[in-house]
Design a protein around this motif. Structure first.
Motif: not given
Length: 419
Positions: A19-20, A85-86, A171-175, A181-182
């Motif tokens: 999902i992410f 992410s970076l 918000l895209s960075f947060v996802c 993490v997952i």
């Protein structure tokens, strides 16, 4: 027993993870506006950035299978998510064109590792519990969940963009961080007895060359070289075309939202679509894509903004959305069919190498075209050229893809024993 428990955990986690992690959220609905309005780039420069990203993905794919074999599936996925992410963060703070090029270079590394390792992790996990045949269903449903979430994010992105153009990217960075993490919770397996030892870069290239030497793989990779590039170009151009037609920024993302829902529908319903299209799936996808692409070019070039033109445009976009979602599931299935642990990563790597090289070339040529003509004209010219090229490829594919397993020679199915 230990491996079976780990496999079940991976399968369960994978459904949430996708999902992410499948791609950026809150991003694609506003990407054209972000780069052209917030960052001040032209459409041709945006195409060149997209082309450079896929060229970088091609470069990293040459080393990708070696990196995955060295690190293992879990570490490769984690490292991939770290780079994604970076570089998402770099998009937020970057200003100069060269900085975006650098960010795209390492972003390509992140997605290359993810593309190679994620599908293989799921496939290997399902194989451990004797449910290999469920790959398409799980991959399709997982991708669909991403697209539905992406549809919601697309809807919100337009209104958030009007408030501040950077909010969707934050918000895209947060996802991306959630995805990272997952991914740390996945489980790796001990290498199977028949798992091939890590190869040198030279041997990896020779292995890929051997894989693509048979007719089935050659036809599939030739198709991949062109097909995803066409979808990628249309996905960028239609967003610019609807803005050119006079649709406001916040409402243009509603169109993207609705299209994304159809992408999710296509991913989720691939199994049912394949039952209808049978061994003609890629052919049906191709002709539907070509007709829809030409329609978008014609509407953008000749039609005014009214209910009729918008309805026709949306039908064409909905068809492309369904094809896009279903194709990503279909191609993973076809690529991983008739594979063993010795060749699975290398075949996947060969596919993404060819796909990214083709996509890079097609995006670059479209960017060059945009230097001289507008968005709608570029789309129309591009779509007509796509018809000629893709029809020729489909003729070449006839008799090479879509056969029954027993109709292939052993070499064309990697010498896998049929049950």
């Amino acid at each position: 027993m230990e491996n079976e428990t780990r496999a079940k955990r991976n399968i369960s986690l994978y459904k949430k993870y996708k999902i992410f992690s499948y791609d950026f959220l809150f991003y694609y609905a506003v990407e054209v506006m972000f780069y052209t309005i917030v960052k001040g780039f032209s459409m041709s420069e945006f195409m060149y950035l997209s082309s450079f990203y896929t060229l970088s993905a091609f470069f990293w794919q040459l080393f990708g299978s070696l990196i995955v074999e060295k690190l293992g599936l879990k570490k490769s996925i984690i490292l991939g998510n770290f780079f994604v992410s970076l570089n998402c963060a770099m998009f937020i703070v970057a200003k100069a064109f060269p900085t975006f090029l650098l960010a795209n270079f390492f972003l390509a590394l992140g997605f290359s590792l993810k593309n190679l390792a994620e599908g293989s992790l799921l496939y290997s996990s399902l194989k451990k519990v004797g449910k290999r045949d469920e790959f398409s269903k799980i991959e399709g449903k997982s991708n669909a969940k991403y697209y539905y979430f992406d549809a919601i994010s697309a809807f919100l992105s337009g209104f958030l963009f009007v408030i501040n153009g950077y909010i969707p990217f934050i918000l895209s960075f947060v996802c991306c961080i959630i995805s990272l993490v997952i991914s740390c919770k996945f489980e790796d397996f001990k290498k199977e007895e028949d798992y091939e030892e890590t190869l040198s870069f030279k041997k990896t290239l020779l292995s890929i060359k051997e894989i693509i030497s048979n007719n089935r793989s050659k036809a599939m990779l030739l198709f991949a070289f062109v097909f995803w590039g066409i979808i990628s170009v249309v996905n960028i151009l239609y967003k610019a075309i609807i803005l050119d037609m006079g649709i406001k920024q916040q409402y243009s993302t509603i169109v993207v939202c609705l299209v994304t829902i159809f992408v999710g529908f296509g991913a989720r319903c691939f199994y049912g679509i394949e039952k209808v299209t049978k061994n003609k799936t890629l052919t049906v996808f191709s002709y539907a894509l070509l007709i829809s692409t030409v329609t978008i070019g014609v509407i953008g070039e000749f039609a005014n903004l009214n209910l009729t033109s918008l309805s026709i445009l949306f039908i064409a976009l909905a068809i492309i959305g369904i094809i896009q979602g279903a194709y990503r599931v279909a191609i993973k299935k076809y690529v991983l069919n008739f594979t063993t642990s010795q060749v699975r990563i290398k075949i996947t790597s060969a596919y993404y190498i060819v796909e990214n090289l083709g996509k890079s070339l097609i995006l670059f040529l479209t960017g060059f075209l945009l230097e001289f003509v507008g968005n709608a004209t570029s789309c129309l010219v591009f779509s007509l050229l796509s018809v000629v090229i893709l029809v020729c490829i489909l003729k070449y594919m006839k008799g090479k893809i879509g056969l029954k397993p027993e109709q292939y020679s052993p070499e064309e199915i990697n010498n896998v024993k049929l049950k």
